[in-house]
Every structure is written in structure tokens, then in C-alpha cells.
Design a protein around this motif. Structure first.
Motif, PDB file in Angstrom:
ATOM      1  N   ASP A   1      -9.430  -5.309   6.545  1.00  0.00           N
ATOM      2  CA  ASP A   1      -8.176  -4.918   7.111  1.00  0.00           C
ATOM      3  C   ASP A   1      -7.704  -5.496   8.338  1.00  0.00           C
TER       4      ASP A   1
ATOM      5  N   HIS B   1      -9.507   4.553   3.412  1.00  0.00           N
ATOM      6  CA  HIS B   1      -9.905   3.998   1.955  1.00  0.00           C
ATOM      7  C   HIS B   1     -10.253   2.644   2.034  1.00  0.00           C
TER       8      HIS B   1
ATOM      9  N   ILE C   1       1.404  -0.474   7.020  1.00  0.00           N
ATOM     10  CA  ILE C   1       1.520   0.806   6.755  1.00  0.00           C
ATOM     11  C   ILE C   1       2.151   1.670   8.040  1.00  0.00           C
TER      12      ILE C   1
ATOM     13  N   TYR D   1       0.805  -1.094  -0.032  1.00  0.00           N
ATOM     14  CA  TYR D   1       0.091   0.046  -0.008  1.00  0.00           C
ATOM     15  C   TYR D   1       0.982   1.096   0.032  1.00  0.00           C
TER      16      TYR D   1
ATOM     17  N   THR E   1       4.161   5.446   6.124  1.00  0.00           N
ATOM     18  CA  THR E   1       3.627   4.758   4.776  1.00  0.00           C
ATOM     19  C   THR E   1       4.248   4.911   3.496  1.00  0.00           C
TER      20      THR E   1
ATOM     21  N   THR F   1       0.844   5.759  -0.877  1.00  0.00           N
ATOM     22  CA  THR F   1       0.000   7.005  -1.144  1.00  0.00           C
ATOM     23  C   THR F   1       0.645   7.483  -2.458  1.00  0.00           C
TER      24      THR F   1
ATOM     25  N   PRO G   1      -5.051   7.064  -2.573  1.00  0.00           N
ATOM     26  CA  PRO G   1      -4.607   5.882  -2.352  1.00  0.00           C
ATOM     27  C   PRO G   1      -3.885   5.053  -3.643  1.00  0.00           C
TER      28      PRO G   1
ATOM     29  N   ALA H   1      -5.201   5.518   4.576  1.00  0.00           N
ATOM     30  CA  ALA H   1      -5.254   4.080   3.983  1.00  0.00           C
ATOM     31  C   ALA H   1      -6.323   3.477   4.695  1.00  0.00           C
ATOM     32  N   LYS H   2      -6.422   3.500   5.932  1.00  0.00           N
ATOM     33  CA  LYS H   2      -7.508   2.861   6.741  1.00  0.00           C
ATOM     34  C   LYS H   2      -8.900   3.441   6.369  1.00  0.00           C
TER      35      LYS H   2
ATOM     36  N   GLY I   1      -2.495  -2.289  -3.150  1.00  0.00           N
ATOM     37  CA  GLY I   1      -3.644  -1.326  -2.695  1.00  0.00           C
ATOM     38  C   GLY I   1      -4.545  -1.213  -4.079  1.00  0.00           C
TER      39      GLY I   1
END
Length: 301
Positions: A81, A73, A61, A10, A92, A12, A37, A70-71, A42
């Protein structure tokens, strides 16, 4: 029970649009900037989830602002998750992306936390490997995590899709566990030494990869579609004619969709056809994970 299990990255995305990509040492003026994201894992998780799969994602992450995004998303996209690890020891991951007016891109990836995902951390998720019929892997995490995931899935009899991107040397002991290997033309050439420029060269490269133990090779060819070969059949699936706005993440769209359709028991030719459509939809808009297709869009296309 998950339909698709994804072990991977994952990251960004930090994306700038510009009229032309910079040459070495050159500074260009951007026209737009956005964060969102991303990461191959991911993106592929979002692609499969949007098409209807129950997706479990194993990644790592940082405990930082990008990790919080992220969470959010994962929750928004319906990605489980349970096995996403948070750490304070690394940030991250991030990707610096430049996209020009033709939709072409340049990317620098800093894996950060997901680059430290270990074999031991993957093994802690062993229970979910007993339930998932399809495992999807890429190479933005450490090889220890990739090999452990393949080992667990192979032991449970799951089908394993390996997207060998970004390219790195792969041992035959890993390839022999892979059901579907999905390199693009560049990765196929790096793995075989064969420049993939047409059907004949794609077949030659695929034959080399099959000889190393892979069950089926799917070479993605961008707007030209894909070439598929195993010990029983070979065929080409044509691409979809669309106007590309941003090609970033198209391969991830293909792989996530392929994992979804394989998990439904769909015949391989049809699964590749629809995966091509998912990739075509994704390039018609900006971004990576946010650009992934939904099932109704494939039907319209």
C-alpha cells in the motif's frame, strides 16, 4: 520488487441478494446483504496476490470508515500500500450491487476518491514502474491516470494489460501501448461495432482492435472461455463447467490471474487457461475480492 503493478480503482461493495433483479421502478425484497472490498483495481489486486504475485497497488481512498476497511484488506491480502493515497476531499468509492438467484447482477458504481486519481499522483509512483514487469489497468479511474500509467510502463518496457471496463472511448495512442487488451463480448462490440456471438464474430472484432495497434486481443466470453488473437496466432480457450452463485467480479478474477501468470513468463495459452479457471472459482461463491481464487484451488479444478 513487484511482479504486478496495478493502477486503478478501490471501491467498497454494498451487495444485496434477491430472488429476481428489479425492473425499472420496481422494489424487490432482498434475502441477504453484505459489505466488502471491491472495485476493479482492488479485485484484480486481490486475484493476483492470492495466486502468489508481489502486488503494488496505486489507488486513492477516502479518510473514512470504508477507507479504514480498505487498509485492513490490503494488509490481510498482502497487497503493498506504499502508493495508496488518502484524501479528505472525496469519500471512498462505493458500488451498489444486486445479485439474483441465477448469479446475474446489476451494479451502480460511484468511484468517489479513486475517480479523482490524477496523472500527477500516478507519476509520483514512477519508481515502482521501473521495477514491475507487468502493469494492469482498468477504466474506473480518470483517463489521465490511465494514460500516464501506460506511458510510464511503456517507457520502461513493461507488458501492459488493459481491461477496458467500464467501457469508454479510448484513443489509439493508448491502445498502441497495450500488450494485452481484454474486453468482454459487450465491450468488444462497443469498441468495434461487431456483435460478438461466436468465434467468427470474435475474430472479426479482434482484427479491428489489432488494426488500432493492440498487440494481442483476449475477448472474454463468460462460461464459454475466451478468444485470443494476435498477428501470429489465434485460438479459443474453453471455459470451466461450474455452477455460478455470483458472477460479480469474474472478469476481474480473469484479469488479475492473467497478470500473475504473464509475470511468471508463462506461455499465453496456458496463462489464459488458468485465468479461466480463476474466474470459474470466483463465481462459485459470493462477493468480489473475497471470492478470488488461490493457487491450490486452480490445481484442484
Amino acid at each position: 520488487m513487484p511482479d504486478v503493478l496495478i493502477v486503478g480503482s478501490y471501491i467498497t461493495d454494498l451487495t444485496a441478494r434477491t430472488a429476481a433483479l428489479p425492473k425499472p421502478g420496481e422494489t424487490v425484497i432482498g434475502t441477504d446483504f453484505q459489505t466488502g472490498p471491491g472495485g476493479k483495481g482492488g479485485n484484480q489486486a486481490a486475484a493476483a496476490a492470492r495466486l502468489g504475485s508481489e502486488v503494488v497497488f496505486v489507488t486513492k481512498i477516502g479518510r473514512d470508515a470504508f477507507g479504514e476497511q480498505a487498509k485492513h484488506h490490503f494488509m490481510k491480502e498482502g497487497i503493498a500500500d506504499t502508493y495508496i493515497i488518502e484524501t479528505e476531499e472525496a469519500p471512498t468509492g462505493t458500488a451498489l450491487i444486486a445479485v439474483d438467484d441465477k448469479g446475474e447482477n446489476m451494479i451502480v458504481v460511484t468511484p468517489g476518491a479513486c475517480g479523482h486519481l490524477s496523472a500527477g499522483e500516478v507519476e509520483q509512483a514512477e519508481k515502482v514502474f521501473e521495477e514491475a514487469p507487468v502493469l494492469l489497468l482498468q477504466l474506473e479511474t480518470g483517463m489521465g491516470a490511465v494514460e500516464k500509467a501506460a506511458e510510464l510502463a511503456f517507457r520502461k518496457g513493461a507488458e501492459i494489460i488493459l481491461n477496458p471496463a467500464p467501457y469508454r472511448e479510448l484513443p489509439d495512442r493508448l491502445l498502441q501501448k497495450v500488450t494485452y487488451l481484454t474486453p468482454n463480448e459487450t465491450e468488444a462490440e462497443e469498441m468495434t461495432g461487431v456483435a460478438v456471438t461466436d468465434k467468427d464474430s470474435a475474430e472479426k472484432a479482434a482484427a479491428i482492435l489489432l488494426s488500432r495497434g493492440v498487440s494481442t486481443v483476449i475477448i472474454t466470453l463468460g462460461r464459454k472461455g475466451c478468444f485470443v488473437m494476435n498477428n501470429y496466432e489465434k485460438f479459443t480457450v474453453s471455459g470451466e463447467p461450474v455452477k455460478a452463485v455470483d458472477t460479480t467480479g469474474a472478469g476481474d478474477a480473469f484479469n488479475g490471474a492473467l497478470a500473475h501468470f504473464i509475470s511468471t513468463g508463462m506461455e499465453l495459452h496456458e496463462a489464459c487457461l488458468l485465468a479461466n479457471r480463476a474466474a470459474a472459482v470466483s463465481v462459485t461463491r459470493t462477493g468480489t475480492a473475497p471470492a478470488m481464487a488461490r493457487l491450490e484451488e486452480l490445481k484442484r479444478l
